[in-house]
Design a protein around this motif. Sequence first.
Motif, PDB file in Angstrom:
ATOM      1  N   UNK A 433     -47.064  52.263 -97.319  1.00 26.09           N
ATOM      2  CA  UNK A 433     -46.279  50.977 -96.770  1.00 26.09           C
ATOM      3  C   UNK A 433     -47.853  49.667 -96.345  1.00 26.09           C
ATOM      4  N   UNK A 434     -48.551  50.246 -96.092  1.00 22.54           N
ATOM      5  CA  UNK A 434     -50.028  49.436 -96.053  1.00 22.54           C
ATOM      6  C   UNK A 434     -51.198  49.803 -97.308  1.00 22.54           C
ATOM      7  N   UNK A 435     -50.879  51.443 -97.540  1.00 15.73           N
ATOM      8  CA  UNK A 435     -51.453  50.661 -98.767  1.00 15.73           C
ATOM      9  C   UNK A 435     -52.713  52.088 -98.871  1.00 15.73           C
ATOM     10  N   UNK A 436     -53.921  52.178 -99.708  1.00 10.67           N
ATOM     11  CA  UNK A 436     -54.975  53.663 -99.030  1.00 10.67           C
ATOM     12  C   UNK A 436     -55.855  53.480 -98.818  1.00 10.67           C
ATOM     13  N   UNK A 437     -56.230  52.120 -98.717  1.00  8.61           N
ATOM     14  CA  UNK A 437     -57.452  51.911 -98.306  1.00  8.61           C
ATOM     15  C   UNK A 437     -57.367  51.713 -96.808  1.00  8.61           C
ATOM     16  N   UNK A 438     -55.881  51.198 -96.138  1.00  8.59           N
ATOM     17  CA  UNK A 438     -55.916  50.619 -95.063  1.00  8.59           C
ATOM     18  C   UNK A 438     -55.629  52.072 -94.347  1.00  8.59           C
ATOM     19  N   UNK A 439     -54.893  53.244 -94.977  1.00  8.80           N
ATOM     20  CA  UNK A 439     -54.505  54.161 -94.918  1.00  8.80           C
ATOM     21  C   UNK A 439     -56.051  55.188 -94.208  1.00  8.80           C
ATOM     22  N   UNK A 440     -56.741  55.146 -95.204  1.00  7.13           N
ATOM     23  CA  UNK A 440     -58.087  55.169 -95.407  1.00  7.13           C
ATOM     24  C   UNK A 440     -58.690  54.555 -93.898  1.00  7.13           C
ATOM     25  N   UNK A 441     -58.255  53.827 -94.063  1.00  5.65           N
ATOM     26  CA  UNK A 441     -59.033  52.739 -91.936  1.00  5.65           C
ATOM     27  C   UNK A 441     -57.866  53.500 -91.019  1.00  5.65           C
ATOM     28  N   UNK A 442     -57.022  54.158 -91.082  1.00  2.00           N
ATOM     29  CA  UNK A 442     -56.324  54.681 -90.244  1.00  2.00           C
ATOM     30  C   UNK A 442     -56.903  55.675 -90.068  1.00  2.00           C
ATOM     31  N   UNK A 443     -57.186  56.901 -91.325  1.00  2.00           N
ATOM     32  CA  UNK A 443     -57.963  58.494 -90.706  1.00  2.00           C
ATOM     33  C   UNK A 443     -59.027  58.009 -90.022  1.00  2.00           C
ATOM     34  N   UNK A 444     -59.380  57.384 -90.477  1.00  2.00           N
ATOM     35  CA  UNK A 444     -61.113  56.814 -90.037  1.00  2.00           C
ATOM     36  C   UNK A 444     -60.696  56.377 -87.966  1.00  2.00           C
TER      37      UNK A 444
END
Length: 818
Positions: A433-444
Motif C-alpha cells: 500500500x505505502x511502498x517498500x521505503x515506508x515499509x522500512x520506516x515502519x520497521x525502524x
Amino acid sequence: MRVFLLLHCLLLLLCAVPLQASETSLRYRCLPDTPQWQPLPPKGLIRILESDHAMQRRCEIHAQIAASQTGQWLTLGALAQSSVDSLPPAPGQAPALLQARSSRSAAFSLNAAGEALLRLQVHLPIGSQIGVQLEAPADFLARDSFNAQVRTSLLCLLLALGLAGALFARALRDSTTGWYAGFTLALTLIWAMLTGHAISPGGLAIEQPWLAQRLLLLAYTASLVCGLRFAVQFCNLARLSPRLNRALRGLAWLILGVGLLGLLPGLYAPIVVSFNLIAILALLAMFLPGMVSLRHGEYRSAAFYAAGWLPVIVAWLGLLLRIAPGSPAYPDWLGQLAGQLMQLGLLPDWLGSPHSRQIALVIQATIFALALADRTARQRRRRERQALTDKTTGLPNRAHFLLQGNLRLAKAGQHARTLALFDIAEFSTVNETLGYENGDRALREIGQRLQQKLGKKVLLARVGGKQFAALLNEQPSESTLALLASGLGRQSLQIDTQSLDIRLRCAAAYYPNHGLDQEALLRRAEMALQAAKRANLTAQVYHQGMERDHRFQLSLISALRTAMEQDQLQLFLQPKAHSRSGQICGAEVLLRWQHPQHGLVSPQQFLPFAERSGLIVELTRWMLVAVLKLAKQWQEAGLNLQLSVNLSAADLADPSLPAYMADFLMHSRANPRLLTLEITESEVMRDPKLAVSSMQALRTLGFKLALDDFGTGNSALAYLQDMPVSEIKIDRSFVTHASQSSQGRVLIQAIVALAQTLGLHTVAEGVETAEQWQMLSAAGCDEIQGYLLAAPMPVAAFEAWLGKHQPFSHESWLVKPA
C-alpha cells in the motif's frame, strides 16, 4: 758572506716543505658555462648541471699531488649515469689509470708526475653533486663496497614492497593499495636507473640517450601520478573534501599529460623545464590530504599519512632545491631562494646524499605498509560489523543475534532466559500500500519501540523480513507476552500523514527448558509462532507437542511426492444443489490423503507446508488431471455434473500451468467446461494483474472460473469487472451472519443483486440449516453448498449418495454434524 749564503740555503730548505705541500691541489671547471678553473677543498663537491648534448656540457677535474702523497687515488662518488674519461694533464704526459668503476663511483691512480685530468659528462636530465677527493685505495674500496651493499639492499626492499603491494591490490581488489604499489615500483625504477642497477654506466644512457631520457621521464611521471592518486584515496578525499579531490585528480591528469607530451620530438627540452616545477608543486600538494584528514578528525589516517610522506617530501624537495642554484632548468628566483636557505643552514649537505632519499623511501614504504595493513584490518572489522548489522533498522541481524546470544547463554549458566520472537501481522499490506521505503520506516519505528520497551541491555535483533527476536533475562508467562505484544500494537505508527495500526504476535522458547543454544531456541520459537498464526493467537510459548507435530508434518511433506506416485491421495466431493429445485448440479472436489501408517490425513496438516515448499504446484496438477478424468468418466456414463477445484496463489503464479493443461486436454479429449476453477479472493488481491492474466489464459482453454470467499478480500470489487469469472461464491461468514441479523440478510441480497447485474452465477457455501437455505433462495442465490446437503465424501460414496438424493428432498433438511 759564507754565513749569509748558509742562512739563505737554510731558509730555502725550510720553505721547501710548505712549497712541496702546496703542490697538492684539486680544481675543476664546467664547460661551456664556467670555463675558469675553480679550486676544490680536499673533499670537494662538484655540482653538475643537467645534460645538454647540443651544448656538449661537461666538467673537467684536475688533480696534482705532492711526492709524499703518492699511492693515493683520485676518487669520484655519487655518479649518476655519467661517463668519465681520463685525459693527459699536459702534452707528453700519460693519463691517469682507471682502477675501479661502479655504477656510482670511479677511482683513478695518478700518472708518474702525480697529476690527473678527468672529463665528466652526465647523460640523463638530472642534476647531481659529485664528491671528489684523494684517498687511500683501501679506504675507497671499503667505502664503495659498503655504499653498493646499502644501495642494493634498499632497492631490493623497495622492489619487494612494490611487488607485494601489487599482489595484495590484485587479491583484495583494492585500488588504494594498487596506486601505492605503482608509486613504489616507479620510484624503484628511477633509482635503479640512477644507480646503474637497471642500466649500466656504459649502456643505454650513453648509447641510446634519447630512449634513456624518455624512460626516466615516464618513470617520474608515473611516480607523481600514482602518488597523487594514492594520497586522494588513502585520505578519502572524495568524502571529506570533494573540491580538493577534484583538484588533485586534475593535477594528476596534468602531470600525466605533460609527461606524455615530453615523448614527442622537439618537446622534450621545454617539457623537462616545466616538469620540474610541476614536480615541486605536486610534492607540496602531497601535504594537503593529510591536513584535510586531520581537520575532519581522521587522526589515525592523518598520522600515518604525515609520517609516511614527510621524510620523502623533505628529502626530494631538499634535493630539488639544492640543485636549483645555477641550474638553467629552474627560474632565477628559485635558485636565489635555495641559495639563501643554504646560507641559513636550512638545506644541509645530507639532503643531497642519495642515501638520504633512499632511506626516506624505505621509511615511507615501511610506514605505508603498516598503514595499509591497519586500514585493511579496520575495513575488515567494518565489513564484519556490517555483516552482523541489519541495514534497514540498524539492529543486530540474525547471525549477530545467534553469535552474541550463545555467548550470553554461556555466561548465564542455569539461570532462566527467554528467546522472544515478535512477528508483524499482515505487514505485506504496508509494503504493497505505502511502498517498500515506508515499509522500512515502519520497521525502524517498531524496532525502536521494542528496544525502548525491553531496555538497552536486552539483545534485540531483526531476524527476518518482519520478525524481531529478543533474549530476555527472565521467563515471562504467555499472558505477559500477550500483554507486551498487544501493548506495542496499540500505538499507531505515523508514516508521513498516514496512521498505521499494527498487530504484533509473540512466540517464546525458554532456556534451558526448550534448548541450550540460540539456534535451538530460535527454531522452537518459530514453531510456536506458526502455531500462534494457525490459532490466531497473540502469544504462544513453545511446548514439546509442537516438536512432534512439526516433525510429523515434515515427514508428511517428504512422503507427499511418493503419495502422488502411489495413489495414496483421494478425491472427496461435497455436493451442490439448486436453491429452488434441490437438484444436485455439481460438487466441490477436495483432497484427502490416505497415509499407510497415519491413516486419513487432513489437508490442514500438509497443504500449508506444500504451499511453502512449492510442491503445491505439482499437487494441483495431479488433482486437475484426476478431476478431469472423473468428469470425462461421468460424462460417458451420462452423468453431467459441474465439478470445482480450488487454485492457490502458487498456481496463479505458475506460468506453465495453462500450457500443461492445454497439453493434457489435447491428449485426453476431456471437456474443460465441466470443471470450474475456484480462486480465493485474497489470493487474487496479492497480485491482481498476474491473477487476471492467469485467469484469462485458463478461461481461453474453456475452464469456468469462480471467485471464492467473495467479500473477504481487500478490494476485489474494483477488479471484479476485469476478471473473467462466471461465478462468485459467497463466504460462509456472510451466510452465518445473515441467519442472525437483518443487516446480514440485506448484505446477502446486495451481493446477489450485484452478481445478477454483472451476469454472474452465485453459490453460497457453509449452509447448515433449512432456514439458511430458504433465506438464500428468497434472496435469489442460484446454488447452495454445505453440511445441510452432505459432508465431503469419497467418489464411490458420493455416487451412492447421489442415487438416493437426486433431487435433494425437503424431508432430508437435517443439520449434519461437522
